[in-house]
Design a protein around this motif. Structure first.
Motif, PDB file in Angstrom:
ATOM      1  N   ILE A  66       0.813  -1.207   0.000  1.00  0.00           N
ATOM      2  CA  ILE A  66       0.000   0.000   0.000  1.00  0.00           C
ATOM      3  C   ILE A  66       0.855   1.270   0.000  1.00  0.00           C
ATOM      4  N   PRO A  67       1.827   1.408   0.923  1.00  0.00           N
ATOM      5  CA  PRO A  67       2.622   2.633   0.830  1.00  0.00           C
ATOM      6  C   PRO A  67       3.452   2.726  -0.449  1.00  0.00           C
ATOM      7  N   SER A  68       3.968   1.598  -0.947  1.00  0.00           N
ATOM      8  CA  SER A  68       4.766   1.726  -2.177  1.00  0.00           C
ATOM      9  C   SER A  68       3.875   2.134  -3.336  1.00  0.00           C
ATOM     10  N   GLY A  69       2.612   1.667  -3.328  1.00  0.00           N
ATOM     11  CA  GLY A  69       1.665   2.112  -4.356  1.00  0.00           C
ATOM     12  C   GLY A  69       1.355   3.588  -4.197  1.00  0.00           C
ATOM     13  N   THR A  70       1.223   4.026  -2.949  1.00  0.00           N
ATOM     14  CA  THR A  70       0.981   5.445  -2.718  1.00  0.00           C
ATOM     15  C   THR A  70       2.160   6.253  -3.263  1.00  0.00           C
ATOM     16  N   ILE A  71       3.365   5.716  -3.082  1.00  0.00           N
ATOM     17  CA  ILE A  71       4.541   6.414  -3.621  1.00  0.00           C
ATOM     18  C   ILE A  71       4.428   6.576  -5.129  1.00  0.00           C
ATOM     19  N   VAL A  72       4.215   5.464  -5.868  1.00  0.00           N
ATOM     20  CA  VAL A  72       4.147   5.633  -7.327  1.00  0.00           C
ATOM     21  C   VAL A  72       3.016   6.554  -7.733  1.00  0.00           C
ATOM     22  N   GLY A  73       1.874   6.408  -7.038  1.00  0.00           N
ATOM     23  CA  GLY A  73       0.722   7.241  -7.386  1.00  0.00           C
ATOM     24  C   GLY A  73       1.038   8.724  -7.259  1.00  0.00           C
ATOM     25  N   VAL A  74       1.705   9.093  -6.174  1.00  0.00           N
ATOM     26  CA  VAL A  74       2.002  10.509  -5.970  1.00  0.00           C
ATOM     27  C   VAL A  74       3.203  10.938  -6.810  1.00  0.00           C
ATOM     28  N   GLN A  75       4.185  10.017  -6.937  1.00  0.00           N
ATOM     29  CA  GLN A  75       5.381  10.366  -7.724  1.00  0.00           C
ATOM     30  C   GLN A  75       5.049  10.647  -9.190  1.00  0.00           C
ATOM     31  N   LEU A  76       4.014   9.994  -9.700  1.00  0.00           N
ATOM     32  CA  LEU A  76       3.607  10.293 -11.076  1.00  0.00           C
ATOM     33  C   LEU A  76       3.401  11.797 -11.230  1.00  0.00           C
ATOM     34  N   SER A  77       2.689  12.409 -10.267  1.00  0.00           N
ATOM     35  CA  SER A  77       2.426  13.846 -10.376  1.00  0.00           C
ATOM     36  C   SER A  77       3.664  14.666 -10.055  1.00  0.00           C
TER      37      SER A  77
END
Ligand code: HDD
Ligand code: HEM
Ligand code: HEM
Lengths: 451, 341
Positions: A66-77
């Motif tokens: 979950i946190p690593s997904g949150t990372i990619v999700g936010v890092q995209l922006s």
């Protein structure tokens, strides 16, 4: 390194890290579901025990997924702001819907993990089913976004402005069906082989009771069956994905094959490296006519070579190796599961599989996970220099912010730390909850209901 | 209501939900650290019992916030991405450490103290970083030429610290009230007393920091302070909720055996207080998303995408609400879960 290279490396590493946990988040709930169902059918308590133990493992993995997904999700922006502007205009829908899949997965995972003892068997299976559904759906949805980057549809441009947006057309872009199915079955395949690999590893231990051997044996054969079927599906459907490349992304197919001259009756190349000076692939085994046949079901199909494309649009050539490795691993694992089942069937009356085979099988989990990594790096790097194929270049989409190097170091250290942490926690948990203890607990509560 | 206003209202709603859930979640982490050091009370374990199954769901709301911003206001992403690279990346790192350790902690009971420390410290740092986004959006800290954040200026400005004080006080205040209510639901009166005491102490302090923030705001964002004064009515209503809620912490419940205070009523009113105040803050922030670079009108997505996003929201919510309800019954209501040791 310039900032663009750092941004690419940082983002690629984040995804490569996330994908390990994400794939297991799709694959493991599927295996848990299957073993819960087998238990309902056979009444063999070993299968609920598997489900229970894999759920523990999955709960630990979720703490990183979950946190690593949150990372990619936010890092995209953060890293690709210009790309996300386009995403927001054209392909925001799958991202949005994916959230509901996350909610379903997170809600029911908590329910399944923290409330299992208060649930009836039916609600328990319904909960795992919803976890598996949520994980599978999020994989399909994120793949829709990635497929759209490869084959963008659903919008027009005039003067650099995006107009006439058709969200549904963007969602169901040409490579979506094949890619979504490929991601799903390859994740199920990987979930199965990771279990198979661990079970085989366990079976290699010399000193253990008959009951434990039987337990690992059941887990091994069950996951080899699922993994075998799924690897067949992966290969068959990967072929369809290749045909989409032939039609929509000819540069990528050419790079994947190290194919320079446009020709009919094109050969399929295995191995070898590209010699850029000579503009050809050297050291490869070539199977005549095969590439044309695989690309379009006809031997006389004309396959475009890289020389037909401007040089600044050539993808990097290591994708040829990645592609070969992915396909090679898929084929190998397919054969391995078939061979194992045949040997098992012929040695019905004896105990386990032969040790040499167990040694080989214990590596299948890692191999399968590597194939996932190679496959993704192949799609993303094979799309270069484009972020959105033939619309937006990677160099245009990157942030103008500077000082990314520091973040690269920090995030990589974080991933290494978490990776080690996860392994240590897993080992410590399963060391302190050995199978014998679980069987004792089952004996203390012998009355668990079935449906 | 026109499209941009509808979209920004939805985003406001998600910010608000995440602010409340996040306060309770991160605050519970802090209290759990605070009280596992003092082993004589149940307070730490009550906080942990709430935290274990809920943090994943809270985290999805954070992602929801980012995704809906991208979907509704794509033209804003460039500015947001540039300005928030540093606080955003820091939050990501801290959040990852926190979530991982929380799960590790649950699985392996060794290293309890270190793990509690991590969840407690990040439970303060993450909200602080998130709150620091507010002054950034209000203007004055983004370099007009490079569009990058002026980190030095941000962290030397007293305004930022006023925001931080307000944010942290609110986090601890809300989570203490919530945990008071949660302990009463678990029939644990002595823990209830502990958290009620914190709520009573922190309440006036939050009010003080709110006033201080408004006063200092003029240094960087005069426009916002003027707009805020126009919203007086909402702030008065909000304060009213606070006062009644605060008083209810002293009322005697009907069941004579219980200690003073009606925490359920208090928590509900405090949520209303923050809803009204943050709604007013949001209204005052209009028409800007990021002052002075981005307006709401100027960043909205195309109407076709907006329509699809809204439809998918409605369908998704219809599917999820029963799931949330089931979850709530299992973990916030079920006596078997609340009473376990
Ligand atoms: C266990 C993993 C695994 C295995 C064994 C295979 N694949 Fe795969 N492949 C993936 C996992 C994967 C993936 C990681 O899931 C990818 C990356 C992006 C995607 O859509 O799926 C992928 C992408 C991908 C693509 C690129 C699609 C694109 O860029 O648009 C093609 C053409 C294939 N695969 C073809 C195959 C073939 C012919 C296989 C024969 C055995 C095969 N794959 C085995
Ligand atoms: C094929 C690639 C991917 C697969 C199969 C996948 C799958 C998953 C799964 C199963 C989870 C756990 C969800 C949960 O339990 O809540 C997850 C989390 C997440 N993923 Fe990925 N993911 C992939 C790539 C990506 C990418 C590229 C992004 C970025 C846009 C992304 C964003 C997220 C986010 C934001 C979360 C956290 C959600 C939460 O807070 O629960 N994923 N992903
Ligand atoms: C989860 C498995 C994935 C892995 C391991 C992966 C890997 C990579 C790598 C290595 C790069 C750098 C490419 C290069 O510069 O040569 C990259 C770029 C990128 N990927 Fe992926 N990728 C994955 C999935 C996705 C998905 C699902 C999306 C879409 C939502 C995505 C979006 C991007 C974007 C936007 C970039 C940067 C722009 C570009 O280089 O085109 N990736 N990825």
């Amino acid at each position: 390194m310039d900032e663009l290279t750092i941004a690419r490396s940082l983002f690629g590493s984040s995804l490569a890290f996330h994908i390990i946990f994400a794939t297991l988040g799709v694959g493991l709930p599927f295996m848990i579901l299957i073993s819960e169902i087998i238990y309902q059918v056979t009444g063999d308590r070993d299968y609920t025990l598997m489900a229970k133990r894999w759920t523990k493992a999955q709960a630990i993995l979720l703490g990183v997924a979950i946190p690593s997904g949150t990372i990619v999700g936010v890092q995209l922006s953060l890293l690709w702001p210009r790309f996300m502007e386009v995403v927001g205009e054209v392909i925001a829908l799958p991202f949005q819907i994916e959230l509901f899949a996350f909610f379903i997965e997170a809600l029911f995972m908590s329910i399944y993990v923290y409330a299992a003892d208060r649930l009836s068997p039916v609600s328990r299976i319904a909960s795992v089913f919803l976890v598996a559904l949520g994980g599978g759906a999020s994989a399909v949805l994120i793949t829709s976004a990635n497929a759209w980057m490869n084959t963008p549809t659903g919008f027009e441009t005039s003067d650099g402005q995006i107009t006439n947006v058709q969200p549904m057309q963007a969602f169901f872009n040409p490579s979506f069906p094949s890619a979504a199915l490929h991601v799903l079955v390859s994740a199920w395949m990987t979930g199965a082989f990771v279990i198979a690999g661990l079970a085989a590893w366990r079976l290699l231990r010399r000193k253990q009771g008959y009951r434990e051997v039987r337990y690992h044996q059941k887990a091994l054969m069950m996951s080899l069956a699922v993994g075998g079927i799924m690897s067949l599906a992966t290969a068959w459907n990967g072929h369809a994905a290749g045909q989409v490349l032939y039609e929509y992304q000819p540069e990528k197919l050419a790079a994947a094959e190290g194919h320079f001259e446009t020709q009919a009756y094109a050969p399929l190349a295995l191995g070898g490296v590209v010699d850029l000076e000579k503009g050809e692939l050297v050291g490869a085994i070539k199977i005549p006519w095969m590439l044309s046949f695989l690309a379009d079901n006809r031997f006389d199909a004309v396959v475009k070579g890289l020389n037909d494309f401007p040089r600044e649009n050539w993808p990097p050539f290591y994708v040829h190796t990645l592609f070969n490795l992915m396909v090679g691993i898929g084929t190998l694992l397919m054969i391995l599961s078939l061979v194992s089942w045949i040997i098992k069937w012929r040695r019905r009356h004896r105990e386990a599989l032969p040790r040499w085979l167990l040694w080989i099988l214990s590596s299948t989990g890692i191999l399968s996970m590597l194939a996932i990594e190679f496959g993704w790096i192949f799609t993303c790097s094979g799309r270069q220099p484009w972020t959105v194929y033939h619309y937006q270049r990677t160099a245009e989409s990157v942030t103008r912010a500077t000082g990314l190097g520091l973040w690269f170091v920090l995030f990589i250290s974080l991933y290494i730390l978490l990776f080690i942490g996860t392994i240590l926690v897993m080992r410590s948990y399963f060391k302190r909850h050995p199978l014998q203890d679980e069987w004792k607990q089952i004996q203390a509560h012998p009355t668990e209901r079935r449906w | 209501m026109n499209d941009p206003l509808l979209a920004i209202s939805l985003v406001w709603l998600f910010v608000f939900i995440y602010a409340i859930l996040g306060s309770v979640d991160f605050g519970a982490g802090f209290w759990s650290m605070f009280y596992t050091r003092k082993r004589d009370t149940q307070a730490g374990s009550i906080a942990n019992r709430f935290l274990s199954p809920t943090w994943e769901v809270t985290n999805v709301f954070l992602v929801l916030l980012v995704v809906s911003l991208v979907g509704f206001f794509p033209a804003a992403i460039y500015t947001f991405g540039m300005a928030l690279l540093i606080p955003g990346s820091l939050v990501l790192i801290l959040l990852t450490i926190r979530s991982a350790f929380m799960v590790f902690h649950y699985s392996v009971q060794r290293f309890r103290d270190t793990l509690d420390l991590v969840s407690g410290v990040t439970g303060v740092l993450i909200p602080a970083l998130l709150v620091s986004i507010l002054p950034i959006l209000a203007g004055g800290f983004i370099d007009p030429d490079t569009h990058m954040l002026q980190v030095g200026k941000l962290f030397t400005s007293p305004v930022t610290y006023a925001y931080l004080a307000f944010g942290l006080a609110s986090e601890l205040f809300l989570s203490a009230t919530f945990l008071a209510d949660y302990s009463r639901e678990a029939d644990d009166e002595s823990t209830y007393q502990v958290f009620r005491k914190h709520a009573v102490r922190l309440g006036p302090f939050t009010l003080l920091t709110a006033v201080l923030t408004t006063l200092l705001m003029g240094q960087e964002a005069v426009w916002l302070r003027e707009h805020l004064l126009d919203q007086r009515l909402w702030f008065i209503l909000s304060s009213l909720c606070f006062f009644i809620g605060y008083l209810s912490l002293f009322w005697r419940p009907r069941d004579g055996n219980k200690a003073r205070g009606i925490p359920r009523l208090a928590f509900t009113l405090f949520i209303a207080q923050y809803a009204l105040a943050s709604f007013a803050y949001g209204r005052a922030h209009l028409p800007y998303l990021v002052y002075p670079y981005l307006t709401v009108e100027g960043s909205i997505t195309n109407p076709e995408m907006l329509r699809y996003l809204l439809i998918s929201f409605m369908i998704g919510m219809a599917i999820l609400v029963p799931g949330f309800y089931y979850f709530w019954r299992l973990f916030l209501k079920d006596k078997r879960y609340l009473h376990q040791q």
